[in-house]
Design an enzyme around this catalytic site. Structure first.
Site, short mmCIF file in Angstrom:
data_model
loop_
_atom_site.label_atom_id
_atom_site.label_comp_id
_atom_site.label_asym_id
_atom_site.label_seq_id
_atom_site.Cartn_x
_atom_site.Cartn_y
_atom_site.Cartn_z
CG ASN A 50 -16.39 -8.65 -16.09
OD1 ASN A 50 -15.23 -8.23 -16.03
ND2 ASN A 50 -16.86 -9.54 -15.22
CE LYS A 109 -11.05 -0.61 -1.92
NZ LYS A 109 -10.89 0.10 -3.19
CG ASP A 149 -12.17 3.44 -4.41
OD1 ASP A 149 -11.11 4.00 -4.06
OD2 ASP A 149 -12.43 2.26 -4.11
CB SER A 178 -0.90 0.03 1.23
OG SER A 178 -1.55 1.29 1.28
P1 ATR Z 1 -11.11 -4.53 -8.36
O1 ATR Z 1 -11.68 -4.39 -6.98
O2 ATR Z 1 -9.78 -3.87 -8.54
O3 ATR Z 1 -12.08 -4.10 -9.42
P2 ATR Z 1 -11.75 -7.30 -8.79
O4 ATR Z 1 -13.03 -7.10 -8.06
O5 ATR Z 1 -10.94 -8.52 -8.49
O6 ATR Z 1 -10.78 -6.08 -8.55
O7 ATR Z 1 -12.04 -7.24 -10.36
C1 ATR Z 1 -11.10 -7.57 -11.32
C2 ATR Z 1 -11.71 -7.40 -12.72
O8 ATR Z 1 -10.69 -7.72 -13.68
C3 ATR Z 1 -12.88 -8.32 -13.00
O9 ATR Z 1 -13.80 -7.64 -13.83
C4 ATR Z 1 -12.22 -9.48 -13.74
O10 ATR Z 1 -13.09 -10.19 -14.59
P3 ATR Z 1 -13.98 -11.44 -14.03
O11 ATR Z 1 -15.18 -10.85 -13.40
O12 ATR Z 1 -14.28 -12.24 -15.23
O13 ATR Z 1 -13.08 -12.16 -13.05
C5 ATR Z 1 -11.20 -8.73 -14.57
N1 ATR Z 1 -10.09 -9.60 -15.01
C6 ATR Z 1 -9.10 -10.10 -14.25
N2 ATR Z 1 -8.26 -10.85 -15.01
C7 ATR Z 1 -8.74 -10.81 -16.29
C8 ATR Z 1 -8.34 -11.38 -17.54
N3 ATR Z 1 -7.24 -12.14 -17.63
N4 ATR Z 1 -9.09 -11.13 -18.64
C9 ATR Z 1 -10.20 -10.35 -18.55
N5 ATR Z 1 -10.65 -9.78 -17.40
C10 ATR Z 1 -9.92 -10.01 -16.28
#
Ligand code: ATR
Length: 281
Positions: free
Chosen positions: A152, A66, A102, A14
């Site tokens: 997504n 969160k 945020d 952090s």
């Molecule tokens: P944050 O709180 O930072 O938004 P998160 O809740 O873990 O983190 O969300 C990560 C996002 O990145 C999600 O939308 C995830 O898609 P999924 O819902 O399908 O998991 C997306 N993401 C992570 N890795 C990915 C990848 N390799 N390709 C496409 N989307 C990805």
């Protein structure tokens, strides 16, 4: 002496202590801001007793706490209620209050870095549907964006995001494989996925589909310029990096805990950029 902290699991990386420490020194405030590792199973006890026991006035909350922090808080302000997650907590009259800054952080940085971004007609596209996407979609709706396309990898998560918003804006879910179609003519495209972080690929968007007067934003800030932003810049699009969101989201919390509204200055940004270049994580 007022004490605040950031909690998460893990928490080592952090940069919030650097940000708040800079403001404490700048404003000559006798206070402290530290990081405390809190495991998910310890969160409730920490928030119900630990804060007070340790003499803390409040804390920031990061991954993965969160949503749980939002649930545990006694008083949720509209910024948290609109997103269903909290990142800023404080004790007031013995009760735990929750806000989500945020949205404020992203929207403030967007307006500062790409003034007039809302003037161009055209949809906004949000890549990803996680916690950060929820905060940003809520901000776009509040700002009056008429159409938001949410793309997504897991369609059901995007559908749940849309269902959580009580808004008359046009919120459309599109499949990940359709992301280039979603970006066609877009006025604003925001990457909220982790794609673009070091070693994690890129969202692979054909930036030529985006309106030439459009804006491309990324919430990833290590590296500061992601491959997606670099390609958008080379194509002549305006770009907005992820670091500003981190800096601006810290402002309301600092004011709440320490009583001074701080500024996001070039000097502060340079300090965080240096730490990114130092650590690359
Ligand atoms: P944050 O709180 O930072 O938004 P998160 O809740 O873990 O983190 O969300 C990560 C996002 O990145 C999600 O939308 C995830 O898609 P999924 O819902 O399908 O998991 C997306 N993401 C992570 N890795 C990915 C990848 N390799 N390709 C496409 N989307 C990805």
């Amino acid at each position: 002496m007022k004490k605040a902290c950031v909690i998460g699991w893990p928490i080592e990386h952090s940069r919030s202590p650097l940000i708040h420490g800079y403001w404490l020194r700048l404003h000559n405030i006798a206070g402290s801001y530290t990081k405390i590792a809190v495991r998910p199973e310890e969160l409730e006890t920490f928030l119900r007793r630990g804060l007070q026991d340790q003499g803390l006035v409040g804390c920031n909350v990061t991954i993965p706490h969160k949503e749980a922090a939002f649930e545990i808080a006694s008083v949720r302000d509209p910024s948290a209620a609109g997103v269903g997650a909290a990142n800023t907590l404080w004790l007031e009259d013995g009760r735990l209050h929750a806000a989500n800054t945020d949205t404020y952080g992203f929207m403030t940085h967007l307006s500062a870095s790409a003034p007039g971004w809302a003037d161009r007609d055209g949809p906004a596209v949000v890549l990803g549907a996680g916690g950060a996407a929820r905060a940003i979609v809520y901000g776009l709706i509040q700002a009056g964006v008429a159409e938001v396309r949410i793309v997504n990898r897991t369609r059901a998560t995007a559908e749940a995001l849309v269902a959580s918003q009580s808004s008359r804006a046009d919120l459309r879910v599109m499949d990940w494989t359709q992301r280039n179609d979603a970006c066609r003519g877009a006025a604003l495209v925001i990457n909220t996925t982790s794609l673009g972080m070091k070693g994690q690929g890129s969202p692979e968007i054909d930036v030529s589909a985006i309106h030439i007067d459009g804006v491309v934003a990324d919430i990833v800030y290590v590296p500061l310029e992601t491959p997606f932003l670099a390609e958008a810049r080379r194509h002549g699009l305006r770009t907005v990096d992820g670091l500003g969101m981190l800096l601006h989201q810290a402002v309301p919390g600092f004011e709440k805990w320490f009583g001074v509204r701080p500024q996001v200055t070039a000097e502060l940004r340079d300090i965080i950029v240096a730490s990114i270049e130092d650590r690359r994580c």
